[in-house]
Design a protein around this motif. Structure first.
Motif, PDB file in Angstrom:
ATOM      1  N   ARG A  12      -4.484  -0.622  -7.002  1.00 30.00           N
ATOM      2  CA  ARG A  12      -3.830  -1.074  -5.770  1.00 30.00           C
ATOM      3  C   ARG A  12      -3.436  -2.539  -5.924  1.00 30.00           C
ATOM      4  O   ARG A  12      -4.188  -3.349  -6.440  1.00 30.00           O
ATOM      5  N   TYR A  61      -2.107   0.159 -14.740  1.00 28.84           N
ATOM      6  CA  TYR A  61      -2.955   1.332 -14.592  1.00 28.84           C
ATOM      7  C   TYR A  61      -4.143   1.199 -15.536  1.00 28.84           C
ATOM      8  O   TYR A  61      -4.088   0.529 -16.559  1.00 28.84           O
ATOM      9  N   ASP A 114       0.810  -1.216   0.000  1.00 30.23           N
ATOM     10  CA  ASP A 114       0.000   0.000   0.000  1.00 30.23           C
ATOM     11  C   ASP A 114       0.842   1.264   0.000  1.00 30.23           C
ATOM     12  O   ASP A 114       0.425   2.295  -0.479  1.00 30.23           O
ATOM     13  N   LEU A 166       2.884   4.254  -3.993  1.00 27.73           N
ATOM     14  CA  LEU A 166       1.779   4.951  -4.653  1.00 27.73           C
ATOM     15  C   LEU A 166       2.113   5.404  -6.070  1.00 27.73           C
ATOM     16  O   LEU A 166       1.457   6.265  -6.611  1.00 27.73           O
ATOM     17  N   PHE A 167       3.173   4.857  -6.632  1.00 23.22           N
ATOM     18  CA  PHE A 167       3.560   5.194  -8.001  1.00 23.22           C
ATOM     19  C   PHE A 167       3.919   6.668  -8.129  1.00 23.22           C
ATOM     20  O   PHE A 167       3.566   7.323  -9.098  1.00 23.22           O
ATOM     21  N   TYR A 168       4.612   7.209  -7.116  1.00 22.68           N
ATOM     22  CA  TYR A 168       5.126   8.569  -7.183  1.00 22.68           C
ATOM     23  C   TYR A 168       6.553   8.530  -7.686  1.00 22.68           C
ATOM     24  O   TYR A 168       7.290   7.600  -7.417  1.00 22.68           O
ATOM     25  N   CYS A 180      -2.420  15.004 -10.665  1.00 20.33           N
ATOM     26  CA  CYS A 180      -2.578  13.774  -9.887  1.00 20.33           C
ATOM     27  C   CYS A 180      -2.793  14.051  -8.406  1.00 20.33           C
ATOM     28  O   CYS A 180      -2.251  15.013  -7.862  1.00 20.33           O
ATOM     29  N   TYR A 215      -5.716   5.656 -13.434  1.00 16.85           N
ATOM     30  CA  TYR A 215      -5.717   5.182 -12.051  1.00 16.85           C
ATOM     31  C   TYR A 215      -4.729   4.028 -11.905  1.00 16.85           C
ATOM     32  O   TYR A 215      -4.795   3.061 -12.665  1.00 16.85           O
ATOM     33  N   PHE A 216      -3.823   4.143 -10.938  1.00 10.52           N
ATOM     34  CA  PHE A 216      -2.880   3.071 -10.642  1.00 10.52           C
ATOM     35  C   PHE A 216      -3.554   2.123  -9.653  1.00 10.52           C
ATOM     36  O   PHE A 216      -3.774   2.477  -8.495  1.00 10.52           O
ATOM     37  N   ARG A 240      -3.356   7.934  -6.182  1.00 11.23           N
ATOM     38  CA  ARG A 240      -3.245   6.994  -7.306  1.00 11.23           C
ATOM     39  C   ARG A 240      -4.020   7.447  -8.542  1.00 11.23           C
ATOM     40  O   ARG A 240      -4.006   6.779  -9.563  1.00 11.23           O
ATOM     41  N   SER A 241      -4.750   8.567  -8.447  1.00  9.80           N
ATOM     42  CA  SER A 241      -5.601   9.035  -9.542  1.00  9.80           C
ATOM     43  C   SER A 241      -5.014  10.258 -10.227  1.00  9.80           C
ATOM     44  O   SER A 241      -4.541  11.180  -9.572  1.00  9.80           O
ATOM     45  N   ARG A 270       6.182  10.305 -13.801  1.00 12.94           N
ATOM     46  CA  ARG A 270       5.257  10.615 -12.712  1.00 12.94           C
ATOM     47  C   ARG A 270       5.990  11.336 -11.598  1.00 12.94           C
ATOM     48  O   ARG A 270       7.042  10.892 -11.154  1.00 12.94           O
TER      49      ARG A 270
END
Length: 126
Positions: A92, A97, A25, A28-30, A63, A89-90, A66-67, A41
């Motif tokens: 979970r 995505y 969790d 967060l794909f940052y 962003c 949306y990435f 995740r959206s 990203r």
């Protein structure tokens, strides 16, 4: 046979251990870049390089978590105008995505164009 099963179990455990941190969790794909897919990203935006095939330009999403969302006005050569909305949306616990895109002509309530698709992030080599 036992040696083969042991090797498979060890391989599966190592695979899960390397992917678990990415699927947790907290990831967060940052702050990632994936040249192969043209994605960059940062915490508050995503750039999809050359992602708009109609005009060959970058798509810049705003962003939050995740959206990511992008909205723009458009006009075509026939004099039609409208709005295009894209969201990304990435998911979970998945290295993927989901993208949704819809376009409306001004004055119409229903989009004339709508697509949804999912893309794997595995080519990025996380």
């Amino acid at each position: 046979m036992l040696r083969v099963l042991t090797s498979l179990a060890v391989g599966a455990t190592i695979s899960l251990m390397t992917a678990t941190s990415l699927l947790a969790d907290g990831f967060l794909f940052y702050d990632f870049a994936c040249a192969k897919m043209g994605l960059v990203r940062t915490r508050d935006r995503l750039i999809f390089a050359g992602g708009d095939p109609a005009v060959g330009k970058d798509i810049v999403f705003a962003c939050e978590g995740r959206s990511c969302v992008q909205r723009e006005r458009w006009a075509d050569s026939s004099g039609n105008t409208g709005v295009r909305v894209r969201s990304l949306y990435f998911a979970r616990a998945k290295m993927a995505y989901v993208t949704v895109s819809a376009s409306w002509r001004d004055g119409e309530d229903v989009p004339y164009h709508h697509i949804t698709y999912a893309n794997s992030l595995l080519p990025c080599g996380f």
